[in-house]
Design an enzyme around this catalytic site. Structure first.
Site, short mmCIF file in Angstrom:
data_model
loop_
_atom_site.label_atom_id
_atom_site.label_comp_id
_atom_site.label_asym_id
_atom_site.label_seq_id
_atom_site.Cartn_x
_atom_site.Cartn_y
_atom_site.Cartn_z
N HIS A 82 1.03 -1.08 0.07
CA HIS A 82 -0.07 -0.06 0.06
C HIS A 82 0.94 1.33 -0.11
O HIS A 82 1.92 1.04 0.64
CB HIS A 82 -0.88 0.02 1.27
CG HIS A 82 -1.99 0.94 1.10
ND1 HIS A 82 -3.33 0.92 0.40
CD2 HIS A 82 -2.14 2.29 1.74
CE1 HIS A 82 -3.91 1.92 0.59
NE2 HIS A 82 -3.32 2.84 1.39
N ASP A 161 -14.32 2.74 8.33
CA ASP A 161 -13.08 3.53 7.70
C ASP A 161 -13.73 4.51 6.52
O ASP A 161 -13.38 5.46 6.09
CB ASP A 161 -11.78 2.72 7.24
CG ASP A 161 -10.87 3.69 6.70
OD1 ASP A 161 -10.34 4.46 7.40
OD2 ASP A 161 -10.64 3.59 5.35
N ARG A 168 -13.19 12.95 6.64
CA ARG A 168 -11.94 13.50 6.82
C ARG A 168 -11.48 14.29 5.63
O ARG A 168 -10.82 15.37 5.72
CB ARG A 168 -10.72 12.36 6.95
CG ARG A 168 -11.06 11.86 8.71
CD ARG A 168 -10.05 10.71 8.76
NE ARG A 168 -8.59 10.91 8.48
CZ ARG A 168 -7.96 10.01 7.86
NH1 ARG A 168 -8.30 8.82 7.77
NH2 ARG A 168 -6.66 10.36 7.60
N SER A 183 -6.36 4.05 9.63
CA SER A 183 -7.38 3.81 8.16
C SER A 183 -6.57 2.83 7.43
O SER A 183 -7.15 1.69 6.83
CB SER A 183 -7.39 5.40 7.77
OG SER A 183 -7.75 5.05 6.43
N LYS A 187 -7.80 -1.51 6.99
CA LYS A 187 -8.15 -1.92 5.60
C LYS A 187 -7.04 -3.24 5.22
O LYS A 187 -7.52 -4.13 4.90
CB LYS A 187 -8.02 -1.01 4.71
CG LYS A 187 -9.18 -0.27 4.69
CD LYS A 187 -9.43 0.91 3.59
CE LYS A 187 -8.31 1.92 3.71
NZ LYS A 187 -8.49 3.14 3.64
#
Ligand code: URA
Length: 441
Positions: A82, A161, A168, A183, A187
């Protein structure tokens, strides 16, 4: 539970107990806490931070707000990567087929473009027919059969989230280390991984531009991953200039195909191979980094990585012919060359300005409802440090029409600075693991 008193306590520097976080997130997911109160609490967190017990409770509550992927009995290791977000960062599109072709299972869940940064989901959806709205059971089946799947966050996985993130984005509360860490990690932990590699961006185009904050984010995410049984490695990579040359959804898919043929721009190949190498070692498919590099290079050279990209596209409803004929990707209505306005050294190619210009051309969203034009963007061949001569072609602009070309030309005039010298960040500056921080030279 009185929400106003929780906000007050956080505002004044106090802590919420794990039980309070759990109940708060459960009630927010159920629609029992209004967005205005949650926004106030998020702003208090942004200023006051979270104690480690609060961070753990928040991450676990987000994780438990939905379903998880399950890969019980699967022989292959399950590893993902990620990135914290950048401009021109198409590494996920290259990594997934490449690493899957080396024998690692990858269920990659990604996001859409956010702020000035591009999103993997938007890039994939530039491929005609490609579907990213897979159900979790479809993902499990496809990963077992093919070795990889690429999906967007659906209400099935970490829905809390999903809602918090959207809130956000519009309340200026993205740039908080504990909120970003909880966050991302909630995930990723919901994907049922045996290992995770993170690319934390630094420099002017990153959400957290300063190196020390990027390092703190890296350590925070490693802490969350490792304590939940998911070995996690972070590379800090430069986002003070765009990555690669192609910037814009369809253009980045085209550059992905080049990279899968082993012919991508050097900076893109270096970051992609470094992340892929970490994934293979974490997955124990390669005993060490040298062996991982050899396997990756062999997989690119044999055409197996490109073939896997074609199979992934086909499995998710896309037109796999784009792999052999990229002209089947959406094409811009107007294209024009951009020439260096002066002789000198390229001192800056400012990623935020380039990212915002792509949105102005129609390639990114201003509101959640915007429909984007996947064909627009830039190919910028000049990099900080390059010597250029006035009049030399250094970029191309891809727009819908003549007005878009003018917008793009103006944007490049501001984003590309030609001066006397350049001082770009090191492309891959740090490697962070649970054992500590390595400065790379
Ligand atoms: N990406 C995420 O998924 N969450 C964040 O908070 C920031 C980047």
């Amino acid at each position: 539970m009185l929400i106003a008193s929780l906000i007050e306590r956080k505002r004044d520097g106090g802590r919420l107990s794990p039980a309070e976080w759990t109940e708060l997130i459960a009630r927010y997911t159920a629609g029992d806490v209004p967005d205005y109160q949650m926004s106030a609490l998020l702003m208090a967190v942004l200023f006051r931070g979270l104690h480690s017990t609060e961070l753990d409770a928040l991450a676990d509550s987000l994780l438990r707000s939905g379903d998880n992927l399950h890969f019980d009995g699967l022989a292959s290791p399950v590893v993902d990567k990620h990135s914290t977000g950048g401009v021109g960062d198409k590494t996920s599109l290259i990594l997934v087929p490449l690493v899957a072709a080396c024998g690692v299972a990858i269920p990659m869940m990604s996001g859409r473009g956010l702020g000035h940064t591009g999103g993997t989901v938007d890039k994939l959806e530039a491929i005609p027919g490609f579907r990213t709205d897979l159900s979790l059971r479809d993902v499990e089946r496809q990963v077992r059969e093919l070795g990889c799947a690429m999906l967007r966050q659906t209400p099935e996985i970490c829905p809390a989230d999903g809602r918090l993130y959207a809130l956000r984005d519009v309340t200026a509360t993205v740039e908080s280390i504990p909120l970003i860490a909880a966050s991302i990690m909630s995930k990723k932990l919901a994907e049922g991984l045996t290992g995770l590699v993170l690319d934390v961006k630094t420099g002017s185009g990153a959400f957290l531009p300063e190196m020390d904050r990027a390092l703190e984010l890296a350590k925070t995410m490693i802490g969350l991953g490792e304590s939940r049984g998911c070995p996690t490695v972070v590379l800090l990579t430069a986002m003070d200039r765009p990555l690669g040359r192609a910037l814009g959804n369809a253009l980045e898919v085209e550059e992905t195909i080049l990279a899968l043929e082993g012919k991508g721009p050097p900076d893109l190949m270096e970051v992609t191979l470094a992340l892929a190498d970490e994934m293979l070692v974490l997955a124990r498919v390669a005993p060490d980094h040298a062996a991982a590099r050899r396997l990756l290079e062999k997989t690119l050279a044999s055409g197996a990585a490109l073939d896997m990209f074609g199979r992934l596209i086909e499995a998710q409803g896309g037109d796999r012919r784009i792999v052999d004929d990229p002209s089947l990707l959406p094409q811009a209505g107007a294209v024009e060359v951009y020439r260096a306005p002066a002789t000198g050294t390229v001192s800056q190619v400012e990623p935020r300005q380039v990212g915002r210009a792509i949105t102005e051309l129609g390639g990114g969203r201003r509101t959640l409802e915007d429909v984007i034009d996947p064909s627009v963007g830039f190919v910028i061949t000049a990099k900080p440090g390059d010597r250029v001569t006035a009049g030399e072609p250094i970029a191309s602009i891809f727009a819908r029409d003549k007005a878009g070309i003018e917008t793009g030309t103006r944007a490049l005039g501001q984003a590309i600075v030609i001066g006397e010298a350049a001082d770009p960040l090191r492309l891959i500056s740090h490697r962070v693991t649970s054992r500590g921080v390595e400065v790379l030279s």
